[in-house]
Design an enzyme around this catalytic site. Sequence first.
Site, PDB file in Angstrom:
ATOM      1  N   HIS A 136      96.956 -92.945  25.871  1.00 39.92           N
ATOM      2  CA  HIS A 136      98.449 -91.534  24.917  1.00 39.92           C
ATOM      3  C   HIS A 136      99.076 -90.867  25.891  1.00 39.92           C
ATOM      4  O   HIS A 136      99.233 -90.850  26.911  1.00 39.92           O
ATOM      5  CB  HIS A 136      97.049 -91.073  24.587  1.00 39.92           C
TER       6      HIS A 136
ATOM      7  N   CYS B 261     102.727 -92.563  23.836  1.00 40.45           N
ATOM      8  CA  CYS B 261     104.052 -91.712  22.315  1.00 40.45           C
ATOM      9  C   CYS B 261     104.312 -90.527  23.269  1.00 40.45           C
ATOM     10  O   CYS B 261     104.020 -90.639  24.170  1.00 40.45           O
ATOM     11  CB  CYS B 261     102.273 -91.086  21.525  1.00 40.45           C
TER      12      CYS B 261
END
Length: 365
Positions: free
Chosen positions: A153, A208
Amino acid sequence: MPRRYEDEEEEEEFEAEVEQYEDEVAEEEEEEEQEEGEDEEEEEEYEEDEEAYGGLIGDPDTIYEIPESVTRRRALFVGINYFGTDSELGGCINDVQRVSEWIQERSPFEETMFLTDDNPDAMPTKQALLEGLHWLVEGAQEGDALFFHYSGHGGTTLDHDGEEDDGLDSTLCPVDYLENGQITDDDVHFIVSQLPAGARLTAIMDCCHSGSILDLPYQYTPNGDLEIQKADNRDLLAKLTQAASNFFANGDSENGNLALKKAAEISDKKYDEKARARSQRTKTTDAFIVSFSGCMDNQTSADATIEGARSGALSWALIEVLRESPNITYAELLKEVRTKLKGQYTQIPQLSVGYPIDLENEFDI
């Protein structure tokens, strides 16, 4: 016409409001004067550095050579699936295995470290990840080749040093980020910027909000025709406004107000130019550092099922292109990876560097 007051208390309240407003204006003026003074000091420091290094500090019109000789090879691989959490991913550990296998086939690294959350002895905690990055650069010398692959992430947090075009820092999310916090692009850059001239670091950042995750000052982005151009297509104002809304919704009025202030600066088209200039002055690296990231700072990177297996879209596309075209240039690699993903995913992979290079050089690790 003088204002009429119903009573003495109302008059006192109004006078207090006026006094508070005047204090706020004076405080803002003082802050602006302080910022101007800091800018002048930074400019003087930059000019001193420029003179000491022959005028080549972060010069966007100068194309620098890529180091070729290799004396030592060291690699760090990080894959985090966040097992058993609401943010669980499926392909990150697969990405690490796939990328490391390709490297071993092409050009093995003598020293490697793996941090994956399926191994209790090598959990990618915040402390372990930071220690891994320090291990990666420790003792580096001219001619060393280093490699960093992260799949997990990524997030954002408010930028407090004024070096981000969009007013936000990109972050990495260790397996324990909820308890111990995230790792900002400033943290990562501080570590990798210690590499000496003549060393080389290649980073693959499959997460991301990763366009500027290494905080490198020069970024190359493919446009709609898949040509390379230096560009920044982010909607800065909308992103900061949304960030402010999120901060207020979470009860964080301090960061909410700061985000709105930065949004106002960007709407005047001053903040982003100032941030970009400051970034080029302070973030240019001595070593050759190149980062391929999964998306722009305002985008997400896909964790998907591809050819029957879970994978990060960037890691999959990158290895597919390199297997098909092992002698590809940096420019062609960026174009071909984008082509692999175009039409299937909205993310736009990014290429950023620590100093300007000729993208027609052959990609190498």
